[in-house]
Design an enzyme around this catalytic site. Sequence first.
Site, PDB file in Angstrom:
ATOM      1  CD  GLU A 187      -2.363   1.283   2.837  1.00 14.86           C
ATOM      2  OE1 GLU A 187      -2.484   2.394   3.409  1.00 14.86           O
ATOM      3  OE2 GLU A 187      -2.754   0.216   3.335  1.00 14.86           O
ATOM      4  CE  LYS A 215      -5.746   1.936   8.085  1.00 17.05           C
ATOM      5  NZ  LYS A 215      -5.153   2.995   7.235  1.00 17.05           N
TER       6      LYS A 215
END
Length: 213
Positions: free
Chosen positions: A47, A132
């Site tokens: 990411e 998340k």
Amino acid sequence: MTDNPVSEEVTESVVRSGVVAVLRAPTADYFAAVGDVLVEAGITALEVTLTCEGAIDAIAGLRRQLPPHVALGAGSVLTPDDAKASVDAGAAFLVSPVLVPGLDGFGVPFYPGAFSPTEIYNASRAGAPLVKLFPASAVRPRYLKDLHAPLPDLRIMPTGGIEISDIATWLSAGAAAVGLGSPLVGDAVRGGSLAALARRARHAADAVAYARS
């Protein structure tokens, strides 16, 4: 949120990696070298956070550079413009620290941040394939076990303050994957030792294998 087969495949790739390496630094100058080391060590989900100068160009470069099976995403995505630029550059998933309306319409999976049981449930119910949990450092892995007792279908990716030594514990508690930033990438994203990064990445990959054995 998207439910197309390609997006489902991306999420499964993230879960299979077990660890999402979060690349965050003042600039993205060293991300190409870092990406190669991480993937070679077995970390196949990366990411790139948009808080880095040159993040969009880094996503495009990494997408050209890394093997197709590597799941490459953009983090700290907060606006539709951020999302579009990231996807246009090659991001296969989007991550945000919060649930931002409208970021689920770009043809790739969106993993919003949430913390409380209600926030996590609402994000999942809205269609997020992974939620998340942020900041994960504020709770213990037992939090996931407690959530999964009444809500067993939640797929959660704890991120923030997780150490390499915590990976197996979080996965064993029910995490679909975990996000690791500085405890994994260290100073390699600022030009530090790639050899040390390789050792940390191998330890992280070993922790995933151990938790799932």
